[in-house]
Design a protein around this motif. Sequence first.
Motif, PDB file in Angstrom:
ATOM      1  N   VAL A  19      -1.813  -1.165  -3.865  1.00 40.21           N
ATOM      2  CA  VAL A  19      -3.014  -0.340  -3.913  1.00 40.21           C
ATOM      3  C   VAL A  19      -2.782   0.972  -3.170  1.00 40.21           C
ATOM      4  CG1 VAL A  19      -4.532  -2.343  -4.065  1.00 40.21           C
ATOM      5  CG2 VAL A  19      -4.007  -1.369  -1.833  1.00 40.21           C
ATOM      6  N   GLN A  20      -3.532   1.989  -3.588  1.00 39.17           N
ATOM      7  CA  GLN A  20      -3.509   3.283  -2.905  1.00 39.17           C
ATOM      8  C   GLN A  20      -4.866   3.427  -2.228  1.00 39.17           C
ATOM      9  OE1 GLN A  20      -4.668   6.578  -2.510  1.00 39.17           O
ATOM     10  NE2 GLN A  20      -2.901   6.718  -1.172  1.00 39.17           N
TER      11      GLN A  20
ATOM     12  N   LEU B 120      -8.551  -7.409  -8.944  1.00 41.29           N
ATOM     13  CA  LEU B 120      -7.785  -7.697  -7.732  1.00 41.29           C
ATOM     14  C   LEU B 120      -7.963  -9.140  -7.292  1.00 41.29           C
ATOM     15  CD1 LEU B 120      -8.365  -4.429  -5.642  1.00 41.29           C
ATOM     16  CD2 LEU B 120      -6.592  -4.939  -7.326  1.00 41.29           C
TER      17      LEU B 120
ATOM     18  N   VAL C 288      -8.072  -1.044 -10.524  1.00 42.37           N
ATOM     19  CA  VAL C 288      -8.319  -1.327  -9.108  1.00 42.37           C
ATOM     20  C   VAL C 288      -9.809  -1.611  -8.904  1.00 42.37           C
ATOM     21  CG1 VAL C 288      -8.550   1.121  -8.470  1.00 42.37           C
ATOM     22  CG2 VAL C 288      -7.844  -0.566  -6.733  1.00 42.37           C
TER      23      VAL C 288
ATOM     24  N   CYS D 120       0.964  -2.586  -9.837  1.00 46.98           N
ATOM     25  CA  CYS D 120       0.443  -1.336  -9.276  1.00 46.98           C
ATOM     26  C   CYS D 120      -0.952  -1.113  -9.865  1.00 46.98           C
ATOM     27  CB  CYS D 120       1.370  -0.187  -9.643  1.00 46.98           C
ATOM     28  SG  CYS D 120       1.124   1.302  -8.669  1.00 46.98           S
ATOM     29  N   THR D 121      -1.905  -0.707  -9.046  1.00 48.11           N
ATOM     30  CA  THR D 121      -3.287  -0.600  -9.512  1.00 48.11           C
ATOM     31  C   THR D 121      -3.740   0.857  -9.559  1.00 48.11           C
ATOM     32  OG1 THR D 121      -4.133  -0.889  -7.251  1.00 48.11           O
ATOM     33  CG2 THR D 121      -3.854  -2.869  -8.597  1.00 48.11           C
TER      34      THR D 121
ATOM     35  N   THR E 214       0.860  -1.182   0.000  1.00 49.34           N
ATOM     36  CA  THR E 214       0.000   0.000   0.000  1.00 49.34           C
ATOM     37  C   THR E 214       0.893   1.226   0.000  1.00 49.34           C
ATOM     38  OG1 THR E 214      -0.121   0.055   2.419  1.00 49.34           O
ATOM     39  CG2 THR E 214      -1.835  -1.168   1.270  1.00 49.34           C
TER      40      THR E 214
ATOM     41  N   PHE F 297      -9.350  -2.861   1.288  1.00 50.42           N
ATOM     42  CA  PHE F 297      -7.988  -3.360   1.112  1.00 50.42           C
ATOM     43  C   PHE F 297      -7.548  -4.201   2.312  1.00 50.42           C
ATOM     44  CE2 PHE F 297      -7.250   0.325   3.705  1.00 50.42           C
ATOM     45  CZ  PHE F 297      -6.018   0.149   4.340  1.00 50.42           C
TER      46      PHE F 297
ATOM     47  N   HIS G  81      -1.499   9.685  -2.325  1.00 49.58           N
ATOM     48  CA  HIS G  81      -1.929   9.519  -3.709  1.00 49.58           C
ATOM     49  C   HIS G  81      -1.240  10.522  -4.609  1.00 49.58           C
ATOM     50  CE1 HIS G  81      -4.348   9.681  -7.341  1.00 49.58           C
ATOM     51  NE2 HIS G  81      -4.913   8.538  -7.000  1.00 49.58           N
TER      52      HIS G  81
ATOM     53  N   GLY H 293      -7.485   6.481  -3.009  1.00 46.92           N
ATOM     54  CA  GLY H 293      -8.081   6.569  -4.331  1.00 46.92           C
ATOM     55  C   GLY H 293      -8.395   7.979  -4.793  1.00 46.92           C
TER      56      GLY H 293
ATOM     57  N   ILE I  82      -0.170  -7.353  -5.476  1.00 47.93           N
ATOM     58  CA  ILE I  82      -0.709  -6.068  -5.933  1.00 47.93           C
ATOM     59  C   ILE I  82      -0.237  -4.943  -5.018  1.00 47.93           C
ATOM     60  CG2 ILE I  82      -2.777  -7.073  -6.986  1.00 47.93           C
ATOM     61  CD1 ILE I  82      -4.334  -6.261  -4.470  1.00 47.93           C
TER      62      ILE I  82
END
Length: 322
Positions: free
Chosen positions: A151-152, A139, A134, A110-111, A79, A177, A83, A155, A149
């Motif tokens: 994720v941020q 996922l 994402v 990276c999503t 994570t 997440f 962002h 978002g 993966i």
Amino acid sequence: MKPNLLQRFIIAAAALAAFTQLRLSLLRHSIKIGKPVGPVWLPLLVTKVLKLWSWLMGVHVRSESGAEGLDRSKRYMITWHPHGFIVYCPIFLLSEKAIKGEPVGRPWHCTGAPVLFQVPIIGDIIQVLSGRPVDKHSLESIMSQGGTIAVQPGGMGEQKATRHDQEMAMFPANLGFVRMAIKYGTPLLILYVFGENQLYDRVDGMEKWTDMLFKATGLALPLFTGKAGLPISGLTPKATDVHARWGAPVEVGDPDENPSDEKVEEVFGRYLAELQHVFYANAQECLPPQVAARGLKIVRLDGKPVPELAAADRPPVVRSRM
């Protein structure tokens, strides 16, 4: 007879549409098999070009630490925070790590927002760099096949609220997440990219423009300026030193298909503690003094309270007079 201007435009548009559909079909196939499609040299070449451009803009990764003792035999869910205005650093500076599998010992995806994959050139670049939408289907497909993966969590909501003078971490109401990490028993590995928010300057008073753009296109892009004050200049960021800091893995326990809300909150509480530790242990060194002094603003979209790191555990921050 040579085609006229309108006919040329129609032919070009049809060719672009056909290419986009081909690219998206390859993306769907890649998601289905849980692996990248195509030769490895191509994304590595793209990363070199993106790094060269960043160097020309004066944007450099000056330091990276925190992952030296990582157990590379484990699978993690990465994570990253924050962002930023356009997710510059993960694409331009750190995507090579995803291709090579650094520092976790295996390649990772990276999503990003699904709408980005529909945009010509941008979608092409992200897809070549092993980026994936994402969304739950993508996922789940990657995770269920043993993939990794990144994720941020904040978002588009965090993107819309991004500021150059305030570090922020935003979290969705359902903490999806965290639930997915628990479902597959994958520890959460935090990456904080100091300097991401300072690549551009936010223009205040233009929030309505951002909302209008989001409603029209699905893109959550705040109005900002880059080098020389150029507006919405994503390709021309200000010269900035970037510092990457990895946190300690946040364990989630054995795989649990349907974790209770209590378990999710317990894991999330430890996640927040580690996130704040990473931030306050490095903010003075890695951020402008006036930004470090404001600390890390944490926002839960469900309105629940956020436990703060105990004052005794925070390194002292030099307060700016600005």
